[in-house]
Design a protein around this motif. Structure first.
Motif, PDB file in Angstrom:
ATOM      1  N   ARG A  76      30.686   4.746 -20.551  1.00  0.00           N
ATOM      2  CA  ARG A  76      29.509   4.318 -19.796  1.00  0.00           C
ATOM      3  C   ARG A  76      29.919   3.700 -18.457  1.00  0.00           C
ATOM      4  N   LEU A  79      30.867   6.335 -15.725  1.00  0.00           N
ATOM      5  CA  LEU A  79      29.911   7.428 -15.598  1.00  0.00           C
ATOM      6  C   LEU A  79      28.864   7.151 -14.508  1.00  0.00           C
ATOM      7  N   TYR A  81      25.128   8.818 -13.117  1.00  0.00           N
ATOM      8  CA  TYR A  81      24.103   9.730 -13.623  1.00  0.00           C
ATOM      9  C   TYR A  81      22.892   9.722 -12.703  1.00  0.00           C
ATOM     10  N   GLU A  96      18.121  -4.823  -3.021  1.00  0.00           N
ATOM     11  CA  GLU A  96      18.052  -5.681  -4.219  1.00  0.00           C
ATOM     12  C   GLU A  96      18.380  -4.881  -5.481  1.00  0.00           C
ATOM     13  N   PHE A 100      21.524  -5.796  -7.705  1.00  0.00           N
ATOM     14  CA  PHE A 100      21.371  -6.107  -9.134  1.00  0.00           C
ATOM     15  C   PHE A 100      22.332  -5.269  -9.980  1.00  0.00           C
ATOM     16  N   PHE A 101      22.344  -3.955  -9.737  1.00  0.00           N
ATOM     17  CA  PHE A 101      23.209  -3.105 -10.565  1.00  0.00           C
ATOM     18  C   PHE A 101      24.692  -3.383 -10.305  1.00  0.00           C
ATOM     19  N   ARG A 103      25.897  -6.350  -9.715  1.00  0.00           N
ATOM     20  CA  ARG A 103      26.180  -7.572 -10.481  1.00  0.00           C
ATOM     21  C   ARG A 103      26.329  -7.270 -11.967  1.00  0.00           C
ATOM     22  N   VAL A 104      25.428  -6.466 -12.534  1.00  0.00           N
ATOM     23  CA  VAL A 104      25.528  -6.214 -13.983  1.00  0.00           C
ATOM     24  C   VAL A 104      26.748  -5.345 -14.300  1.00  0.00           C
ATOM     25  N   ARG A 105      27.156  -4.510 -13.351  1.00  0.00           N
ATOM     26  CA  ARG A 105      28.328  -3.670 -13.585  1.00  0.00           C
ATOM     27  C   ARG A 105      29.624  -4.406 -13.278  1.00  0.00           C
ATOM     28  N   GLY A 106      29.504  -5.483 -12.510  1.00  0.00           N
ATOM     29  CA  GLY A 106      30.702  -6.204 -12.111  1.00  0.00           C
ATOM     30  C   GLY A 106      31.500  -5.438 -11.068  1.00  0.00           C
ATOM     31  N   PHE A 143      22.910   4.771  -6.647  1.00  0.00           N
ATOM     32  CA  PHE A 143      23.088   4.093  -7.941  1.00  0.00           C
ATOM     33  C   PHE A 143      24.187   4.783  -8.752  1.00  0.00           C
TER      34      PHE A 143
END
Lengths: 203, 225
Positions: A76, A79, A81, A96, A100-101, A103-106, A143
């Protein structure tokens, strides 16, 4: 050397078989186009590889060299997508969303650089609720590329894109090639031609 | 993923949920409307004097429970309805999604309580004789309701009639926390000694711990394909 292997992959919905024992192996540097009539299972195949859908049978494995296959969480992370079914947050701006993405993915890739890459450089602060479908598609591409993926899954990537947007897709596929593998599902002849090989799902 | 990176992911989910809620106010408006209208209607029809302290305590938690039912199911249902769930699944570790959404629901409920509690004491003429016990019960009860409501929201998110299922599923799961919260709140309102509420406080603390731990273990199976 990265590899992706599908072994006897099958999927049925309410008794209707959509995928029947699909097996293939692709290696680093490969761009594989997937084509087939509507309902032939292109999107289903990519969703299973992305881990968004559980197969009825068979397996998806990805790894590097002689190492054991990656765990699902590792796949994941590696990947990217893009799909017409995927949506980002309408009430947030493009920047934004990417922030956000990230930050969550690091991951540390600069959202501004990604926005410039997909041609949304001047529109980063606008809420994506006001975006056209083509602009949303460009943002989805940003993304997908955000975490520099090794496995890039593109489902109808050029849909709703203008000529400049399609050039972004071509550039992204070319840049992804040495980094890993690309699976591109489409019925557009120009997009299918980006692949080294074509997997037809309706034969 | 390191623990600090995992915490950053959870914090990002919390921040995003609060930002989206601040801009759309979908859940907060529904929660506040239900809670305030219930308090106003009861105070003007039944009257504050007609209610015993125990009844007032029960009424407070009924209002908070049904407010949670009205608003908190949105946390996961909205992700599925707007098709953002797949992007979140691809990008975020599942447990970080759960913790981020739990904290966002906790913050939403806390905000509702900031409005509801003064109204409760004002409109129902409720008098509290043990404020530390009342505040501790409110904190533990809110944590329990938020934890149970969040995992139930994840359970019903993919169901076609998720909204109707949500309350039915939540009631048995949240019943222990509601009973204990009502008992401990009644003890605080009547000025009973701490020892009388100790058992209920232990249940509230244990309930939250068990639900959060079990949710962290189960959530990946609910959230991923």
């Amino acid at each position: 050397m990265l590899w992706l292997r599908l072994a006897n992959l099958s999927k049925s919905f309410d008794g209707t078989k959509v995928l029947d024992s699909v097996s293939l192996r692709v290696e680093q540097g490969t761009v594989l186009s997937i084509s087939g009539r509507n309902g032939s299972g292109k999107t289903t195949l990519l969703r299973i590889i992305a881990g968004l859908l559980r197969p009825s049978g068979g397996s998806v494995e990805c790894g590097e060299g002689d190492e054991p296959p990656w765990q699902p969480a590792r796949l994941r992370r590696e990947l990217g997508y893009v799909s017409p079914d995927l949506a980002l947050y309408e009430s947030l701006s493009a920047r934004e969303n990417l922030d956000f993405f990230a930050r969550v993915r690091g991951c540390t890739r600069d959202p501004n650089e990604l926005l410039d890459y997909v041609g949304l450089g001047g529109r980063g602060d606008e809420p994506i609720g006001s975006f056209s479908s083509g602009m949303r598609q460009r943002l989805k591409l940003a993304f997908a590329l955000q975490a520099s993926p090794r496995v890039l899954l593109l489902d109808e990537p050029g849909v709703t894109l203008d000529e400049a947007g399609r050039e972004v897709v071509v550039r992204a596929v070319a840049e992804q090639r040495p980094r890993g593998v690309v699976l591109l599902a489409s019925n557009d002849p120009e997009e299918v031609a980006l692949g080294d090989d074509v997997l037809r799902l309706d034969v | 993923m390191t623990f600090s990176a995992w915490m950053c992911s959870a914090a990002a989910v919390l921040r995003k949920d609060l930002l989206v809620e601040f801009r759309t106010r979908a859940a907060l408006n529904a929660l506040l409307l239900f809670a305030v209208s219930s308090l106003v209607v009861v105070s003007f029809t039944i009257g504050a004097d007609a209610l015993a302290r125990e009844t007032k305590a029960a009424f407070l938690w009924i209002v908070l429970f049904f407010s949670a039912m009205v608003g908190l199911s949105r946390s996961f249902v909205r992700e599925e309805e707007t098709k953002t769930a797949d992007a979140l699944r691809l990008a975020a570790p599942p447990e970080a999604v759960f913790v981020g959404k739990l904290l966002a629901n906790l913050a939403t409920l806390a905000l509702v309580e900031v409005v509801v509690l003064p109204l409760f004491f004002g409109l129902l003429m409720a008098e509290c004789r043990n404020w530390p016990l009342f505040l501790l019960t409110a904190a533990l009860g809110t944590l329990g309701v938020a934890a149970g409501a969040t995992i139930c929201a994840a359970l019903v998110a993919k169901a076609s009639s998720g909204g109707a299922l949500y309350a039915v599923l939540c009631l048995p799961i949240l019943l222990p926390v509601l009973i204990s919260a009502v008992n401990a709140t009644a003890a605080a309102l009547t000025g009973a000694p701490w020892a009388q509420a100790a058992g209920d406080l232990r249940i509230l603390l244990s309930y939250s711990g068990i639900v959060v731990t079990a949710s962290l273990m189960l959530f990946e199976h609910l959230w991923t394909a």
